[in-house]
Design a protein around this motif. Structure first.
Motif, short mmCIF file in Angstrom:
data_model
loop_
_atom_site.label_atom_id
_atom_site.label_comp_id
_atom_site.label_asym_id
_atom_site.label_seq_id
_atom_site.Cartn_x
_atom_site.Cartn_y
_atom_site.Cartn_z
N LEU A 126 -14.09 22.85 21.38
CA LEU A 126 -15.25 22.30 22.39
C LEU A 126 -14.84 22.56 23.81
N LYS A 127 -13.46 22.36 24.07
CA LYS A 127 -12.84 22.61 25.67
C LYS A 127 -13.38 24.27 25.77
N ARG A 128 -13.04 25.13 24.92
CA ARG A 128 -13.26 26.46 25.12
C ARG A 128 -14.76 26.93 25.27
N ARG A 129 -15.80 26.06 24.85
CA ARG A 129 -17.13 26.26 24.84
C ARG A 129 -17.63 25.54 26.08
N GLY A 130 -16.84 24.78 26.87
CA GLY A 130 -17.25 24.00 27.74
C GLY A 130 -18.13 22.74 27.57
N SER A 131 -17.80 22.26 26.38
CA SER A 131 -18.49 20.99 26.07
C SER A 131 -17.78 19.86 26.48
N GLU A 132 -18.32 18.61 26.61
CA GLU A 132 -17.90 17.37 26.95
C GLU A 132 -17.48 16.59 25.52
N PHE A 133 -16.26 16.06 25.83
CA PHE A 133 -15.81 15.41 24.61
C PHE A 133 -14.84 14.30 24.71
N THR A 134 -14.75 13.32 24.10
CA THR A 134 -13.86 12.37 24.17
C THR A 134 -13.07 12.13 22.80
N VAL A 135 -11.80 11.78 22.77
CA VAL A 135 -10.89 11.81 21.59
C VAL A 135 -10.44 10.73 21.69
N ALA A 136 -10.66 9.85 20.57
CA ALA A 136 -10.33 8.30 20.16
C ALA A 136 -9.13 8.54 18.96
N ASP A 137 -7.95 7.91 19.32
CA ASP A 137 -7.09 8.00 18.19
C ASP A 137 -6.14 6.84 18.27
N ARG A 138 -5.67 6.37 17.30
CA ARG A 138 -4.63 5.34 17.47
C ARG A 138 -3.17 5.75 17.69
N PRO A 139 -2.46 5.08 18.65
CA PRO A 139 -1.05 5.48 18.86
C PRO A 139 -0.41 5.41 17.78
N VAL A 140 -0.42 6.07 16.84
CA VAL A 140 0.77 5.65 15.68
C VAL A 140 1.68 7.26 15.71
N ALA A 141 2.95 6.86 15.67
CA ALA A 141 4.21 7.90 15.64
C ALA A 141 4.20 8.57 14.22
N GLU A 142 3.86 7.84 13.16
CA GLU A 142 4.18 8.41 11.90
C GLU A 142 2.72 9.14 11.13
N THR A 143 2.32 10.08 11.61
CA THR A 143 1.13 10.61 11.10
C THR A 143 1.24 11.82 10.07
N ALA A 144 0.30 12.20 9.30
CA ALA A 144 0.36 13.27 8.61
C ALA A 144 0.31 14.59 9.36
N SER A 145 -0.23 14.54 10.56
CA SER A 145 -0.58 16.00 11.47
C SER A 145 0.73 16.03 12.11
N ARG A 146 1.66 15.02 12.66
CA ARG A 146 2.89 15.08 13.23
C ARG A 146 3.87 15.65 11.81
N VAL A 147 3.94 15.19 10.97
CA VAL A 147 4.87 15.30 9.89
C VAL A 147 4.47 17.10 9.44
N ALA A 148 3.34 17.34 9.56
CA ALA A 148 2.82 18.76 8.97
C ALA A 148 3.23 19.85 9.99
N ALA A 149 3.39 19.42 11.15
CA ALA A 149 3.74 20.18 12.41
C ALA A 149 2.85 21.40 12.46
N GLY A 150 1.40 21.07 12.26
CA GLY A 150 0.59 22.12 12.30
C GLY A 150 0.25 23.05 11.35
N LEU A 151 0.84 22.59 10.08
CA LEU A 151 0.56 23.67 8.90
C LEU A 151 -0.65 23.60 8.49
N VAL A 152 -1.40 24.73 8.03
CA VAL A 152 -2.73 24.73 7.23
C VAL A 152 -2.46 24.46 5.96
N ASN A 153 -3.37 23.57 5.42
CA ASN A 153 -3.33 23.18 3.96
C ASN A 153 -4.04 24.41 3.26
#
Length: 76
Positions: free
Chosen positions: A19-46
């Motif tokens: 969306l940023k690349r396309r110039g779109s406006e957006f807001t991200v809402a996320d909980r501040p949790v340190a132990e999440t699946a994405s952090r553990v996956a380190a950016g790996l693609v399933n």
């Protein structure tokens, strides 16, 4: 239009980047949790294997899209 992205895991982060690349406006809402699946996956693609570790019916298409996204993101 301002787009709301719920969660900044792998999918939310990739969507925000596109969306940023396309110039779109957006807001991200996320909980501040340190132990999440994405952090553990380190950016790996399933590889979309599912519970039985068998390739999904759209695996080739999805992996091709992931590769194209990574190439664009890295400037290749």
């Amino acid at each position: 239009m301002n787009i709301l992205i719920i969660g900044q895991g792998i999918a939310g982060s990739c969507l925000a980047w596109e969306l940023k690349r396309r110039g779109s406006e957006f807001t991200v809402a996320d909980r501040p949790v340190a132990e999440t699946a994405s952090r553990v996956a380190a950016g790996l693609v399933n590889p979309l294997t599912g519970r039985a570790f068998r390739p999904g019916w759209r695996q080739e298409e999805c992996l091709a899209a992931a590769e194209a996204f990574t190439r664009k993101r890295n400037g290749n």
